[in-house]
Design a protein around this motif. Structure first.
Motif, PDB file in Angstrom:
ATOM      1  N   ILE A  63      40.432  36.826  47.953  1.00 28.16           N
ATOM      2  CA  ILE A  63      39.656  37.090  46.946  1.00 28.16           C
ATOM      3  C   ILE A  63      39.530  36.075  45.834  1.00 28.16           C
ATOM      4  O   ILE A  63      41.112  36.600  45.179  1.00 28.16           O
ATOM      5  N   SER A  64      39.007  34.572  45.385  1.00 31.40           N
ATOM      6  CA  SER A  64      39.967  34.464  44.161  1.00 31.40           C
ATOM      7  C   SER A  64      39.007  34.122  42.952  1.00 31.40           C
ATOM      8  O   SER A  64      37.966  34.416  43.013  1.00 31.40           O
ATOM      9  N   VAL A  65      39.741  34.800  41.752  1.00 29.47           N
ATOM     10  CA  VAL A  65      39.661  34.632  40.522  1.00 29.47           C
ATOM     11  C   VAL A  65      39.549  33.364  39.505  1.00 29.47           C
ATOM     12  O   VAL A  65      39.682  32.153  39.512  1.00 29.47           O
TER      13      VAL A  65
ATOM     14  N   VAL B  45      43.442  43.351  38.096  1.00 25.87           N
ATOM     15  CA  VAL B  45      42.388  43.982  37.701  1.00 25.87           C
ATOM     16  C   VAL B  45      41.489  44.487  38.607  1.00 25.87           C
ATOM     17  O   VAL B  45      40.688  45.135  39.399  1.00 25.87           O
ATOM     18  N   VAL B  46      41.680  43.088  39.731  1.00 25.21           N
ATOM     19  CA  VAL B  46      41.171  43.230  40.966  1.00 25.21           C
ATOM     20  C   VAL B  46      41.871  43.979  42.043  1.00 25.21           C
ATOM     21  O   VAL B  46      40.808  45.001  42.945  1.00 25.21           O
ATOM     22  N   ALA B  47      42.658  43.767  41.972  1.00 19.92           N
ATOM     23  CA  ALA B  47      43.229  45.217  42.803  1.00 19.92           C
ATOM     24  C   ALA B  47      43.337  46.296  42.172  1.00 19.92           C
ATOM     25  O   ALA B  47      43.532  47.134  42.746  1.00 19.92           O
TER      26      ALA B  47
ATOM     27  N   ALA C  39      44.748  46.135  32.397  1.00 17.28           N
ATOM     28  CA  ALA C  39      44.564  46.092  30.679  1.00 17.28           C
ATOM     29  C   ALA C  39      42.725  45.918  30.302  1.00 17.28           C
ATOM     30  O   ALA C  39      42.323  45.965  29.479  1.00 17.28           O
ATOM     31  N   SER C  40      42.179  45.847  31.900  1.00 18.60           N
ATOM     32  CA  SER C  40      40.965  45.677  31.733  1.00 18.60           C
ATOM     33  C   SER C  40      40.153  45.927  32.491  1.00 18.60           C
ATOM     34  O   SER C  40      40.671  45.975  34.078  1.00 18.60           O
ATOM     35  N   LYS C  41      38.644  46.312  32.842  1.00 20.86           N
ATOM     36  CA  LYS C  41      38.550  46.419  33.771  1.00 20.86           C
ATOM     37  C   LYS C  41      37.423  45.500  34.464  1.00 20.86           C
ATOM     38  O   LYS C  41      37.583  44.748  33.696  1.00 20.86           O
ATOM     39  N   LEU C  42      37.030  45.190  35.184  1.00 17.46           N
ATOM     40  CA  LEU C  42      36.372  43.887  35.931  1.00 17.46           C
ATOM     41  C   LEU C  42      35.022  43.587  35.038  1.00 17.46           C
ATOM     42  O   LEU C  42      33.522  43.916  35.539  1.00 17.46           O
ATOM     43  N   VAL C  43      34.823  43.689  34.180  1.00 18.41           N
ATOM     44  CA  VAL C  43      33.682  43.640  32.956  1.00 18.41           C
ATOM     45  C   VAL C  43      32.948  41.864  33.453  1.00 18.41           C
ATOM     46  O   VAL C  43      33.821  40.631  33.692  1.00 18.41           O
TER      47      VAL C  43
END
Length: 446
Positions: free
Chosen positions: A310-312, A180-182, A141-145
């Protein structure tokens, strides 16, 4: 050689093995050899091959029988049979069983290479088709913005872990962008041209979960009218992203642990184990350490998947990224909804920035989709936002943030972080290079 495909040649003539290995090995193709059926089957069981080239007559085995074993174990590989005793009956039988092609000795080396290359192209096509059919993935849905400190740290971690084959556990609240991270890890990995299978464990039917993951043979359980492959087969040589891994039942977790520890798995109803080569990504909104304490999650599996975490963070902990996310989403949504690029007022941005976003980025995206529909004259104002957001902003009071001030600050920070590299800064900000140039000139940052 990370993306090279592998060929196994089985022949009892040492000269042919040496010739094919020497002449067919390239940077894109790894050729392994075996002088007997037994050695060939042993190598096949221990390592993944894309194409098998086998003599139809071997001292200790029959090529047609081996063809059946190869295709049963891995239906998506291709097998080419070679013989000095070819006849039309053998050729027809080999093709009926599933051989890709049938060559006779003496053969032309160019012809062998051409057949192997075409066989591999069919393998790639079959894997792509299966990946598409059996993956519930959608385009991210998005890139890492963002340019906040937490997002910079996540980008740094991704950059370090993506080129490896280490398992990654992505944690965070629902809606923060773990998918998105994946996807970003996959894009930056050396397996980015290999299958990428995405599955949300919460959507799997519990009674069929083991079959979905590992596959099954005909008659292995009630309703199993035919044999089917599972996600492990489809993801072989690529990446498997299991979202909401905390939803996986205990009785299935042991099988997954076996794959992680030994790279082996067994289809339901099958006696022999299969070798698999998969890079694993996991995500969860649960606290798996607490799940282990409660006896709902296998402790050994937890330690195996939690090799690299990786904690978001929730969106409320990186509100400075909201203006960039808003700009990014409005650009994508305007294209998807076939609308001209919309703008948003400073007051509307203030409302969005002041809100705490319990639903995180997913909620922000949904609010913007609604606002685009309600926008008048191509401009999103407070009137297009949900009433609770506007009322919350009014209750908060405080300073009214100017969108231009926030933009200028973020662009300046991005340029400083990337030592003036405008291309990298534009990527980090989620905007095009030309757009960045215009804004640099507008804000006097050149």
């Amino acid at each position: 050689m990370a993306n090279a495909y592998k060929v196994l040649v089985i022949d009892d003539e040492e000269s042919i093995l040496r010739l094919l290995q020497h002449e067919l090995s390239t940077d894109e193709r790894i050729v392994d050899t075996a002088p007997t059926a037994a050695i060939g089957l042993e190598k096949f069981s221990k390592g993944h091959y894309d194409v098998v080239v086998s003599d139809i007559r071997l001292p200790d085995g029959d090529g047609l029988d081996m063809l059946v074993q190869f295709k049963t174990a891995y239906p998506d590989i291709e097998v080419v049979l070679i013989t000095g005793h070819g006849n039309i009956d053998n050729a027809v039988e080999a093709m009926r069983i599933g051989a890709y092609d049938y060559l006779t000795k003496p053969f032309h080396l160019d012809r062998v290479e051409l057949v192997i290359e075409r066989a591999y192209q069919r393998v790639c096509l079959q894997r792509e088709n299966r990946s598409f059919r059996h993956s519930n993935q959608t385009v991210a849905a998005s890139k890492l913005v963002g340019n906040s400190a937490p997002i910079k740290q996540i980008k740094y971690l991704i950059g370090r872990v993506a080129p490896t084959d280490v398992a990654v556990l992505i944690t965070g609240e629902s809606g923060v962008g773990k998918d998105v991270v994946a996807h970003t890890i996959q894009e930056q990995s050396e397996r980015n041209e290999r299958p990428f299978i995405v599955k949300n464990c919460a959507t799997l039917q519990k009674e069929l979960m083991r079959s979905e993951l590992f596959g099954h043979t005909r008659g292995s359980f009630t309703g199993a009218t035919d044999s089917r492959d599972g996600l492990m087969t489809y993801a072989d040589t690529g990446t498997l992203f299991l979202d909401e891994i905390g939803e996986l039942p205990l009785e299935v977790q042991g099988g997954l642990l076996r794959v992680l520890e030994a790279k082996m798995y067994r289809r339901m109803g099958e006696k022999n184990e299969r070798h698999v080569d998969i890079r694993f990504l996991f995500a969860t909104s649960r606290n798996l350490a607490e799940e282990v304490e409660a006896g709902r999650f296998n402790e050994a599996l937890y330690h195996r998947i939690n090799v690299f975490n990786i904690s978001v963070p929730p969106l409320c902990q990186r509100k400075e990224d909201i203006p960039l996310l808003v700009e990014h989403f409005l650009g994508r949504m305007s294209i998807a909804m076939r609308r001209e690029r919309l703008t948003i007022t400073d007051k509307a941005v203030q409302c969005l920035t002041n809100y705490d976003w319990p639903g995180n980025i997913r909620e922000l995206r949904n609010v913007l989709e609604r606002s685009i529909i309600l926008a008048e004259g191509g401009v999103i104002t407070n009137q297009a936002l949900p009433r609770e957001l506007v009322e919350h902003a009014a209750d908060q009071g405080g300073t009214v943030f100017s969108l231009e001030e926030l933009e200028r600050e973020h662009i300046q920070r991005a340029l400083q972080f990337y030592d003036g590299n405008r291309l990298q800064a534009a990527k980090a900000l989620g905007i095009g290079r030309k757009t960045l140039y215009r804004k640099i000139e507008k804000f006097g940052l050149g």
